[in-house]
Design a protein around this motif. Sequence first.
Motif, PDB file in Angstrom:
ATOM      1  N   ARG A 180      -2.537   3.666  -0.536  1.00 43.67           N
ATOM      2  CA  ARG A 180      -1.217   3.605  -1.352  1.00 43.67           C
ATOM      3  C   ARG A 180      -1.683   4.012  -2.814  1.00 43.67           C
ATOM      4  O   ARG A 180      -2.775   3.154  -3.459  1.00 43.67           O
ATOM      5  N   ILE A 186      -0.857   3.226  -6.920  1.00 44.04           N
ATOM      6  CA  ILE A 186      -0.234   2.180  -7.641  1.00 44.04           C
ATOM      7  C   ILE A 186      -0.296   2.452  -9.146  1.00 44.04           C
ATOM      8  O   ILE A 186      -1.544   2.925  -9.381  1.00 44.04           O
ATOM      9  N   TYR A 218       2.102  -9.858 -12.848  1.00 41.94           N
ATOM     10  CA  TYR A 218       0.686 -10.107 -13.028  1.00 41.94           C
ATOM     11  C   TYR A 218      -0.047  -8.920 -13.681  1.00 41.94           C
ATOM     12  O   TYR A 218       0.260  -7.730 -13.414  1.00 41.94           O
ATOM     13  N   PHE A 259       8.500  -1.032 -11.818  1.00 41.48           N
ATOM     14  CA  PHE A 259       7.327  -0.771 -10.933  1.00 41.48           C
ATOM     15  C   PHE A 259       7.904  -0.212  -9.534  1.00 41.48           C
ATOM     16  O   PHE A 259       9.257  -0.727  -9.327  1.00 41.48           O
ATOM     17  N   ASP A 279       5.735  -0.612  -3.801  1.00 44.13           N
ATOM     18  CA  ASP A 279       4.288  -0.857  -3.612  1.00 44.13           C
ATOM     19  C   ASP A 279       3.498  -1.395  -4.694  1.00 44.13           C
ATOM     20  O   ASP A 279       2.707  -2.406  -4.437  1.00 44.13           O
ATOM     21  N   ASP A 280       4.060  -1.063  -5.940  1.00 38.98           N
ATOM     22  CA  ASP A 280       3.396  -1.903  -7.125  1.00 38.98           C
ATOM     23  C   ASP A 280       3.470  -3.289  -6.994  1.00 38.98           C
ATOM     24  O   ASP A 280       2.702  -4.361  -7.263  1.00 38.98           O
ATOM     25  N   GLN A 340       1.688  -5.075  -4.202  1.00 39.37           N
ATOM     26  CA  GLN A 340       0.326  -5.458  -4.743  1.00 39.37           C
ATOM     27  C   GLN A 340       0.340  -6.596  -5.386  1.00 39.37           C
ATOM     28  O   GLN A 340      -0.609  -7.544  -5.287  1.00 39.37           O
ATOM     29  N   GLN A 341       1.048  -6.941  -6.609  1.00 38.71           N
ATOM     30  CA  GLN A 341       1.095  -7.775  -7.351  1.00 38.71           C
ATOM     31  C   GLN A 341       1.389  -9.248  -6.668  1.00 38.71           C
ATOM     32  O   GLN A 341       0.772 -10.181  -6.857  1.00 38.71           O
ATOM     33  N   ARG A 391       0.675  -9.863  -3.355  1.00 41.87           N
ATOM     34  CA  ARG A 391      -0.537 -10.160  -2.630  1.00 41.87           C
ATOM     35  C   ARG A 391      -1.455 -11.079  -3.364  1.00 41.87           C
ATOM     36  O   ARG A 391      -2.037 -12.110  -2.874  1.00 41.87           O
ATOM     37  N   ARG A 413       0.480  -7.474   6.189  1.00 39.89           N
ATOM     38  CA  ARG A 413       0.688  -6.179   7.107  1.00 39.89           C
ATOM     39  C   ARG A 413       0.392  -4.891   6.030  1.00 39.89           C
ATOM     40  O   ARG A 413       1.265  -4.644   5.607  1.00 39.89           O
ATOM     41  N   MET A 414      -0.821  -4.539   6.040  1.00 40.80           N
ATOM     42  CA  MET A 414      -1.125  -3.499   4.960  1.00 40.80           C
ATOM     43  C   MET A 414      -0.726  -2.116   5.361  1.00 40.80           C
ATOM     44  O   MET A 414      -0.610  -1.203   4.550  1.00 40.80           O
ATOM     45  N   HIS A 415      -0.615  -1.538   6.694  1.00 40.69           N
ATOM     46  CA  HIS A 415      -0.435  -0.086   7.024  1.00 40.69           C
ATOM     47  C   HIS A 415       1.078   0.182   6.604  1.00 40.69           C
ATOM     48  O   HIS A 415       2.212  -0.454   7.062  1.00 40.69           O
ATOM     49  N   VAL A 416       0.998   1.250   5.958  1.00 41.94           N
ATOM     50  CA  VAL A 416       2.354   1.893   5.628  1.00 41.94           C
ATOM     51  C   VAL A 416       2.638   2.827   6.663  1.00 41.94           C
ATOM     52  O   VAL A 416       1.842   3.711   6.976  1.00 41.94           O
TER      53      VAL A 416
END
Lengths: 473, 495
Positions: free
Chosen positions: A189, A191, A204, B441, B444-445, B448-449, B451, B479-482
């Motif tokens: 992905r 970002i 963050y 954002f 996805d952005d 990630q934050q 996580r 669950r990472m897979h897109v």
Amino acid sequence: MQISLQTNPVSLQTNPVSLSDEFLEELRTVVEQRLSTVDAVCFQHGKDESWHESMPPGAVVFAHSTEEVSEIVKICARHKIPVIPYGTGTSLEGHVGAVHGGVCIDLTEMNEILTVNAEDLDVTVQPGVRRKQLNEHLRDTGLFFPIDPGADASLGGMTATRASGTNAVRYGTMRENVLSMVVVMADGRIIRTSSRSKKSSAGYDLTRLFVGSEGTLGVITEITLRLYGIPEAVSAAVCPFPDLESAVNTVITTIQCGIPVARIELMDEVQMKALNAYSKFDYPEQPTLMFEFHGTEAGVKEQSEMVGDIADDNNAGEFQWATKAEERTKLWQGRHDSYYAAMALRPGAKGMATDVCVPISRLAECILETRKDIDEQELLSPIVGHVGDGNFHCCFIMDPDDLDEMARVESVNKRMVMRALEMGGTCTGEHGVGIGKIDYLVAEHGEALSVMRSMKIALDPDNIMNPGKIIKL
Amino acid sequence: MLMPKPDEGTIAKRDEIIRAMQSIVSDEGVITDKEELRAYDCDGLMAYKQVPLIVVLPESTAEVSKVLKYCFENDVKIVPRGSGTGLSGGALPLADGITLGLGKFNKVLDTDFENRCVVTQPGVTNLAITHAVQHKGFYYAPDPSSQIACSIGGNIAENSGGVHSLKYGLTTNNVMGVEMVLMSGEVIRLGGKHLDSQGYDLLGVITGSEGLLGVITEVTVRILTAPETAKAVLLGFDTSEQAGDCVAAVISAGIIPGGMEMMDTFAIQAAEEFVNAGYPLDVEALLIIELDGPEVEVEYLIGQVNKIAKDTGAVHVKISQSEEERLTFWSGRKAAFPAVGRLSPDYICMDGTIPRGKLSEVLREMNKLSKKYDLRVANVFHAGDGNLHPLILFDANNPGEFERAENFGSDILRLCVSVGGVLTGEHGVGIEKRDLMGEMFTEDDMKQQQRLKCAFDPNQLLNPGKVYPTLHRCAELGRMHVHKGGVKFPDLPRF
Ligand SMILES: Cc1cc2nc3c(=O)[nH]c(=O)nc-3n(C[C@H](O)[C@H](O)[C@H](O)COP(=O)(O)OP(=O)(O)OC[C@H]3O[C@@H](n4cnc5c(N)ncnc54)[C@H](O)[C@@H]3O)c2cc1C
Ligand SMILES: Cc1cc2nc3c(=O)[nH]c(=O)nc-3n(C[C@H](O)[C@H](O)[C@H](O)COP(=O)(O)OP(=O)(O)OC[C@H]3O[C@@H](n4cnc5c(N)ncnc54)[C@H](O)[C@@H]3O)c2cc1C
């Protein structure tokens, strides 16, 4: 495939994965002929500029765009194959070694400078752009990018290692100067960590997290950097001291007085000897400070006078001024080449550059004890330092095949690191962790390391991004 | 504003929780009385109020650790709180959560002039740090206007800045280390008195994390030598475009002033009426530019700025002739909020950042929006680093006006993001801008934050409901897979 864990940080490659023809074919659908499995290419990409042995990847791909990188990583993620980003391979702690084999993504062909925003003092580049290339491009704009590690490294690699340079005391390190980036994550992905703005308190700060992540969290494919106006006046000076202590004390007083020096670098007598021989100077072979002052005409004059007074109080010798741009370039190039100059002292030997940083009040003590230890063990190791930040390097010039010598190097190094940690410092001022410093990180961070570990697992659950670096899972 | 639904189970256990807390901290450190709790029902964003389950005021790191450990084991939520001056609702309590006040952590522990740093407890106010070191000619640089009241812990949590951040950086550039307690009760130390350390930059991640990752219990900050001289120049312009040009020209000339602030007509008039700072009243934009450093350099730069100002069309130029006059110039700017506040029953203060070059465009659009919503807006602006603080004036007693003001504010922030800026320069997201995060954002952005949050607080007990519009469970983020087309979460409850 089972990725085995590494036990000894400086051991050679363990269980490199084999890459199947089908897998390589899949990669070729993305990069076409820009994929190599030739031994020489793989060997070169598994090795950095240090004494660490090469750990070659199974294949090297030369990426051309963020989208390509994303596709490559997706394929690797599907097959759980390690991915190692590669800038110019100038790092010093085994960073680019393919500990478990896998695919190296070489980013040097992504070397475009995308946009320069003179009004906002920022620039957006691809990761393969090198620091000198950037400053040449900027020359006509009156702006410059200050961070200058000794090597002409890539900005992607500099971001990934949180590189520093000779003028960090004034301009900071990569940490202060990366505003935003585009990153391909471990699952492919894409970002963006932030916007170009100078100020943000939204969410963050992923930007700070990726700066210094050494390729273990994702591949950086675009970077926005802060720029500075070229100062109206610049002057540089070289000044010898009777001993290390008076040189270091000069630095401490200068910093405490808040004099905004742009550069303040220490070289000990061994390094000065190497410098004279390698770069054809004839400076006194004594502990020496190199200064640079930036500002207005008047400001530079005043700064240099103040520093001159402080140096006098510490029994300094004669200041030698370099006011012409060419003289300064030669001087700093000499400083940047200090690693190679040191190695030239003993042809055929290998170099191991260490990297500690202590609170400045303990700097003199730390350097002096280390110098003493080096001499007692009869080792060859010049000392240089970005001392304004409390950061210094010993560069052991050694023969890795001489086991007795290696043991002495290791013991001196270990004592130095422990000394630094006891003084409230760190063992990795700027060269990063890679594989060489993994064990020391445990000593330094304690409990915080478990947070780092969970963070790595959260962002890269299959541990495919540059595995075996920074932390052991 | 939707907040997570309070957990009835926790509320039912209130007495048990109180007893547990009393066994950890001193008796007066546990506040349970409904009236006393009201004092904590909001922060500086007073539009939203909520009485907390209880308030706990620990006095030591060990106590904080025990409180958190208990809450971790018993699934109780925690909202950290410094001085409660935050402007985005970061310290807004939860009905089913403990508000953990750091007010008793009010000691400066070590002033280390040799290493130019101060070690302090997090409840110490920003200004108290400067007070502790100024006798030796040092100061702490980031200077939010709220500096007499706000705590250094809150500053770190919000990555606060002030008028001097242009030259000396935000909190993040001036913090060297912290001690922090994780939700599990574990105590970690990050950074310290030395410059840099390697591994992941957790300190960078903590700064600006709005109390979502851990409770800060000790802080090491850098202090600077006070500049030899400082002078301010007051510049008036007929148009805000000209003022914007002047800002750009100063920066492009390689001059980094100690501070560079801009105010629009409305803000100028309000401030002048309030404190008589000597501002010209017939201009559309006012700039205050401060230069600091050695005397010779300051003199020279004042000359440069003066010339740039004339070239860009300044119609009013005044240079401070004494320290007293310099402070008078600043008094208007520093009092701008209360000054504007006097002219209207209510106002909201926005906080967006734009690339400097977009200033005039944004001000023009903002004026259009002001007409569209029929609400007045005053602008004060950290011009040097592109940080806008529009103050939207309204009267909450007029039905619908608060909603109109909120929508106006949201439009301003969207405007900032659309020209390449961010939602918040220094006040944080909190609850105020939470639902606008999606403007800046991608999904996805943000995932990630979040996580990252899981690495610190897997059970989402620390300050939940703040910053992120959708609270994902960590397992689900794992669950990472897109899949092609991406899984959106339209059907997940927004609390
Ligand atoms: C003579 C000499 C002097 C030096 N002096 C200094 C100094 O003064 N200060 C200093 O800080 N360092 C110094 N170094 C170390 C080195 O130059 C820096 O660490 C530099 O930043 C490495 O950049 P690189 O492009 O060579 O990266 P590489 O060596 O190619 O890679 C370094 C690490 O970054 C990762 N990486 C590279 N590119 C990316 C990317 N696009 N995305 C994600 N991860 C990536 C790699 O996986 C690897 O882990 C010196 C080295 C030499 C040989
Ligand atoms: C009149 C006025 C002017 C202002 N001017 C400015 C300005 O110029 N610049 C600026 O940046 N801000 C400004 N602010 C906003 C505010 O003062 C800052 O955000 C400040 O940093 C908040 O500090 P606090 O101690 O009041 O924190 P609080 O409001 O109590 O808390 C803020 C956030 O931090 C968290 N938190 C607090 N302490 C800790 C801790 N020890 N550990 C973990 N998390 C913690 C809370 O959970 C919350 O999310 C202003 C506010 C007012 C009322």
